[in-house]
Write a protein that holds these residues in place. Sequence first.
Motif, PDB file in Angstrom:
ATOM      1  N   LEU A  19       0.759  -1.224  -0.070  1.00 36.16           N
ATOM      2  CA  LEU A  19      -0.116  -0.151  -0.222  1.00 36.16           C
ATOM      3  C   LEU A  19       1.182   1.064   0.256  1.00 36.16           C
ATOM      4  O   LEU A  19       0.653   2.235   0.027  1.00 36.16           O
ATOM      5  N   THR A  22       1.000   2.523  -3.195  1.00 36.62           N
ATOM      6  CA  THR A  22       0.258   2.147  -4.443  1.00 36.62           C
ATOM      7  C   THR A  22      -0.221   3.159  -4.936  1.00 36.62           C
ATOM      8  O   THR A  22      -0.524   4.511  -4.117  1.00 36.62           O
ATOM      9  N   LYS A  27      -5.528   3.386  -5.341  1.00 35.68           N
ATOM     10  CA  LYS A  27      -6.439   3.929  -4.221  1.00 35.68           C
ATOM     11  C   LYS A  27      -8.061   3.804  -3.845  1.00 35.68           C
ATOM     12  O   LYS A  27      -9.045   3.541  -3.565  1.00 35.68           O
ATOM     13  N   LEU A 171      -6.229  -4.101  -4.006  1.00 36.68           N
ATOM     14  CA  LEU A 171      -5.156  -3.599  -3.397  1.00 36.68           C
ATOM     15  C   LEU A 171      -5.124  -5.058  -2.733  1.00 36.68           C
ATOM     16  O   LEU A 171      -6.014  -6.359  -3.075  1.00 36.68           O
TER      17      LEU A 171
END
Length: 415
Positions: A19, A22, A27, A171
């Motif tokens: 994350l 990312t 997101k 994700l």
Amino acid sequence: MRELVHEAARRARVAATSLAVTPRGIKDAALLAAADALVEATPQLLAANAKDVDAARADGTPEHVIDRLALDADRVEAFAQGLRDVAALPDPVGEVVRGSTLANGLRMQQVRVPIGVIGMIYEGRPNVTADAAGICLKAGNAVLLRGSSSAKHSNAAIVDVMRAAIEKAGLPADAVQAIPADDRLSATELMQARGLVDLVIPRGGAGLIQAVVEQSTVPVIETGVGNCHVYVDADADLDMALDIVMNAKTQRTSVCNAAESLLVHRDVADAFVPRVVAALRDAGVTIHGDPSFVAADPAVLPVTDEDHAAEFLALEISAAVVDSLDAAVEHIRTFSSHHTEAIVTSSLASAQRFAASVDAAAVMVNASTRFTDGGELGFGAEIGISTQKLHARGPMGLPEMTTTTYVVTGEGHTR
């Protein structure tokens, strides 16, 4: 239980690493997908919630607690909209907080980065599940959600829907995980998983928060209870004051930003106390008042220090007349939980002095205490309201879920 929690934390650590790098677009798309999925899954979320509500009623849970627990279609839509609002906000990750070029030519930047793995320990409010997950994701963090056993069906359903949606959007599903709530040991293991969990945020009553603060070996951001005061100053517009008091106390009683205490300057007490007592009485509010309030209505109960310090979370309020603004501030400093304090006044000098003198995460001037809320202040959803003074204070949105790294760039510089 330890291995179960630690294994979840290790998976979260892997997800957090992904994350952290990312791009915003992925997101945001995941948050929007999660919002749509939650609305689409409303029937199953409400069915899961009904199990929790029925069990709570069977256990004799007070209605103001059930109000926090209960979901309906509007509340599901509200926390789904919170995710959409968070998606629309700027990404804090990568923001340059400050920067300069030093005299020696080094370029220094302080840059926001994710915290890593966040542990949430909270009581029976299923909306926190979606809010916390959304804010943590947008700020590049993985989250371990340990809700209360009273909301276990609701929380599990929300997490299942969100995991499927964010994974489909690209994700890692393990960025959002639920920790079992049937065993209290799971909360202890989460708050003591130092090295695997970077931060714990408790959200609930005073007992829960104190337990986490005292027992955690992981750093904690304290979200406190709300003994919020409304002070009606000598220079207040009394019509405005009445509207603010009634909204702050009665619009929703079971939340931490509802008013629990009322203070009235003696100069306007004769005009205001009978009006506010009548209005509160008509709204079903029990008043715990000093002699000035008791004299206005025999139904007013004599107030105690315990009443002045209470977070009622119900249709109850403590009330007193004070001789001055300074006396109001002293009363607040004695009994405040440092959450939100409000003043109603037409005097700029009084407003400024009040704001500078009270020790609170938020101060409202001619506005209801109910505005201490991340969504109301434009932060999107909030992860909680911090009443401590380090790192974060007040409603915690995206920036508060980051830390910073100093990036220093040179051209072969040596010292």
